[in-house]
Scaffold this motif. Structure first.
Motif, PDB file in Angstrom:
ATOM      1  N   GLY A 151     -37.170  85.357  20.060  1.00  0.00           N
ATOM      2  CA  GLY A 151     -38.559  85.655  19.755  1.00  0.00           C
ATOM      3  C   GLY A 151     -39.218  84.506  19.018  1.00  0.00           C
ATOM      4  O   GLY A 151     -38.551  83.709  18.356  1.00  0.00           O
ATOM      5  N   SER A 200     -41.309  87.900  22.804  1.00  0.00           N
ATOM      6  CA  SER A 200     -39.875  87.880  23.087  1.00  0.00           C
ATOM      7  C   SER A 200     -39.701  87.359  24.507  1.00  0.00           C
ATOM      8  O   SER A 200     -40.212  87.952  25.464  1.00  0.00           O
ATOM      9  CB  SER A 200     -39.285  89.285  22.950  1.00  0.00           C
ATOM     10  OG  SER A 200     -37.923  89.296  23.326  1.00  0.00           O
ATOM     11  N   GLY A 239     -36.488  91.177  16.466  1.00  0.00           N
ATOM     12  CA  GLY A 239     -36.283  90.712  17.830  1.00  0.00           C
ATOM     13  C   GLY A 239     -35.394  91.620  18.650  1.00  0.00           C
ATOM     14  O   GLY A 239     -35.650  91.843  19.839  1.00  0.00           O
ATOM     15  N   THR A 278     -37.627  93.379  27.041  1.00  0.00           N
ATOM     16  CA  THR A 278     -37.662  92.013  27.573  1.00  0.00           C
ATOM     17  C   THR A 278     -36.856  91.910  28.857  1.00  0.00           C
ATOM     18  O   THR A 278     -37.295  91.304  29.842  1.00  0.00           O
ATOM     19  CB  THR A 278     -37.123  91.023  26.529  1.00  0.00           C
ATOM     20  OG1 THR A 278     -37.840  91.163  25.302  1.00  0.00           O
ATOM     21  CG2 THR A 278     -37.274  89.590  27.013  1.00  0.00           C
TER      22      THR A 278
END
Length: 244
Positions: A79, A106, A127, A134
């Motif tokens: 991130g 991210s 993150g 993600t």
């Protein structure tokens, strides 16, 4: 299509890219004498609603895959936090900037650093909480991982959580996390293993060259994502021409 015939489309492409590259405000486009700020922003919103920027990124990745091949063997996620002076959706206090408003992106990249997945959150979002989203954001089909062709996922010590291990297992990825323990890190260095996670830092560096991304001025999440998707698309299309 993002790139098409007609002067209005050429002007729209050029001005949106100009905003992305320089970070200039939409109202500053008036000085170009090419197109009014309201017209350029209206075109931007029309293309956003039509999914043009996401599709531009997807098509770039498909071309990249066809010509050189996405390096699925070694993936990396990390991130990056940035300023968001105007606040808005998916922003939060930045712990590295005295609690000022900020946003986090991210990014998932392949073994060469080309972004193949991206989501956003507030700067105070950890993150590892964005990892599953993600991995789910990849716009092209991901081949399955097998014993003959495993797919590694490289992460830093901030992802050293059981939740992350479960996510990696769900996606069939072999996890490579830098451990938090100092002595273990020293043992890893002595093993002379090839560094692989650094490519995601390069991906963030490529993003930061687009000054509209370096500082977030969009209050809306969708317009912010549109700028990020456009940057990802530019990187993917450029990388297909100049493979590493």
């Amino acid at each position: 299509m993002f790139l098409g015939p007609g002067s209005h489309r050429v002007q729209g492409n050029t001005l949106i890219l100009l905003v992305l590259r320089t970070g200039m405000q939409w109202r500053a486009l008036k000085a170009t004498g090419v197109c009014g700020p309201s017209s350029a922003y209206r075109r931007f919103r029309e293309w956003l609603e039509a999914g043009v920027f996401w599709e531009f990124w997807r098509q770039g990745l498909l071309m990249y895959e066809a010509l050189g091949g996405i390096d699925w063997e070694w993936l990396a996620v990390d991130g990056a936090q940035g300023k968001a002076p105007l606040g808005g959706e998916k922003t939060g206090p930045n712990p590295t900037d005295r609690g000022k408003k900020g946003s986090k992106r991210s990014v998932l990249c392949d073994g060469r650093g080309v972004p193949i997945g991206l989501v956003v959150g507030g700067a105070n979002t950890k993150g590892h909480k964005l990892l599953r989203q993600t991995l789910e954001s990849i716009p092209v089909p991901r081949p399955g991982s097998t014993s003959q062709q495993p797919q590694g996922l490289c992460l830093d010590a901030g992802y050293d959580y059981d939740e992350v291990r479960r996510v990696a297992e769900d996606f069939g990825l072999t996890l490579h996390v830098r451990p938090r323990d100092y002595r273990t890190r020293e043992m890893e260095r002595s093993a002379h293993k090839k560094a692989r996670r650094w490519v995601v830092e390069r991906a963030h560096s490529w993003h930061n060259r687009f000054r509209r991304i370096l500082v977030r001025w969009e209050k809306r999440e969708d317009t912010w994502l549109a700028m990020l998707h456009l940057a990802c698309g530019v990187i993917a299309w450029f990388h297909r021409v100049l493979p590493e």
